[in-house]
Write a protein that holds these residues in place. Structure first.
Motif, PDB file in Angstrom:
ATOM      1  N   MET A 198       0.817  -1.196   0.000  1.00 43.87           N
ATOM      2  CA  MET A 198       0.000   0.000   0.000  1.00 43.87           C
ATOM      3  C   MET A 198       0.858   1.256   0.000  1.00 43.87           C
ATOM      4  N   SER A 199       1.874   1.280   0.857  1.00 43.07           N
ATOM      5  CA  SER A 199       2.705   2.481   0.948  1.00 43.07           C
ATOM      6  C   SER A 199       3.450   2.748  -0.351  1.00 43.07           C
ATOM      7  N   VAL A 200       3.903   1.685  -1.026  1.00 48.06           N
ATOM      8  CA  VAL A 200       4.601   1.852  -2.302  1.00 48.06           C
ATOM      9  C   VAL A 200       3.689   2.508  -3.336  1.00 48.06           C
ATOM     10  N   VAL A 201       2.467   2.014  -3.459  1.00 48.37           N
ATOM     11  CA  VAL A 201       1.542   2.523  -4.476  1.00 48.37           C
ATOM     12  C   VAL A 201       1.124   3.956  -4.167  1.00 48.37           C
ATOM     13  N   LEU A 202       0.777   4.250  -2.918  1.00 48.34           N
ATOM     14  CA  LEU A 202       0.379   5.608  -2.549  1.00 48.34           C
ATOM     15  C   LEU A 202       1.533   6.587  -2.740  1.00 48.34           C
ATOM     16  N   ARG A 203       2.716   6.178  -2.347  1.00 48.67           N
ATOM     17  CA  ARG A 203       3.905   7.024  -2.498  1.00 48.67           C
ATOM     18  C   ARG A 203       4.159   7.361  -3.967  1.00 48.67           C
ATOM     19  N   ALA A 204       4.127   6.352  -4.816  1.00 49.94           N
ATOM     20  CA  ALA A 204       4.391   6.564  -6.237  1.00 49.94           C
ATOM     21  C   ALA A 204       3.324   7.445  -6.873  1.00 49.94           C
ATOM     22  N   LYS A 205       2.054   7.217  -6.517  1.00 49.69           N
ATOM     23  CA  LYS A 205       0.967   8.005  -7.093  1.00 49.69           C
ATOM     24  C   LYS A 205       1.113   9.474  -6.743  1.00 49.69           C
TER      25      LYS A 205
END
Length: 270
Positions: free
Chosen positions: A59-66
């Motif tokens: 989750m943190s990877v996807v939110l961070r990248a977005k």
């Protein structure tokens, strides 16, 4: 033809970010929707299950990248002829998934063996250059012209560096370029100590080295930096688009003082 992956330690963690983005892209309603990640996953030979990434990690990877993508788009809309330095780029496809203005000059930077792998997996269009170097061996900066506003992006990098290396890198960037912005994620100091309990880090053999409690500290340690935004990932509206388990994880973290600001992005002007 598939590429066999032989990476260890902090370098192997780049496969975790690739994996999280690829799983998101495969969803019917993705948050990031990075199809370059799924394309690359199909072209490498690696058992991603061995990474032992938790739902919260992904989750943190996807939110961070977005959110970094959104910040980069906004900056380049205002500065369509900027230079972009993407530090510790790993196998991320930001330079290819964003619709870049024609005048942008983009530099991806990572260790030589990572850069060699990227060359086999990604194109090299006009305006794009890949530099194979450790970001902490700052001699590579001499290869980047210092004639434009410069945007520095680092995703999942700073926590793997030592404090002296972080400060030296940021100071060299501020001294070399005429001005611009820096955007990166940073962990809290307690996270550096607790990271040894992470299944993901144990699986890769990586460890954390740098964290920061008060982001204003960098203003004092790196003359010329000015904090613009400190953004908690858990407060982003995209959290509500994550799978139910991830939404529950986010709610629990936001109500726990020790965790509520553990996942954040920092944005500075210089």
């Amino acid at each position: 033809m598939t590429e066999e992956i032989r990476l260890t330690g902090a370098q192997e963690t780049l496969l975790g970010t690739l994996y999280a983005k690829g799983l998101d892209a495969a969803r019917s309603d993705p948050v990031l929707g990075d199809t370059t990640a799924t394309d690359v996953m199909d072209r490498v030979r690696y058992d991603f299950r061995r990474l032992k990434m938790s739902s919260g990690d992904r989750m943190s990877v996807v939110l961070r990248a977005k959110h970094l993508d959104d910040w980069v788009r906004g900056y380049l809309a205002a500065h369509p002829d900027a230079t972009v330095l993407h530090l510790g780029c790993g196998l991320d496809g930001r330079a290819f998934r964003l619709a870049l203005p024609a005048g942008v000059r983009w530099f991806d930077v990572d260790q030589p063996d990572v850069a060699e792998l990227r060359q086999r997996l990604y194109p090299s269009p006009d305006g794009y250059e890949l530099i194979g170097s450790s970001v902490t061996d700052t001699g590579w900066l001499e290869r980047v012209p210092a004639d434009r506003t410069t945007l520095v992006v680092a995703e999942g990098l700073t926590m793997y560096l030592q404090p002296s290396d972080v400060l030296n890198l940021l100071r060299r960037i501020v001294d070399r370029f005429p001005g611009g912005e820096m955007m990166f994620d940073a962990v809290l100091p307690w996270t550096v100590r607790a990271a040894k309990y992470s299944g993901f880090l144990r699986a890769t053999g990586a460890s954390f080295g740098w964290g920061i409690a008060d982001p204003h500290d960098l203003e004092r340690q790196v003359p010329g930096l000015r904090l613009v935004v400190e953004q908690s990932l858990l407060e982003l509206p995209e959290v509500e688009r994550m799978p139910a388990r991830d939404r529950l994880t986010a709610r629990i973290m936001t109500t726990t003082p020790l965790l509520s600001n553990a996942l954040r992005l920092l944005r500075y002007e210089y």
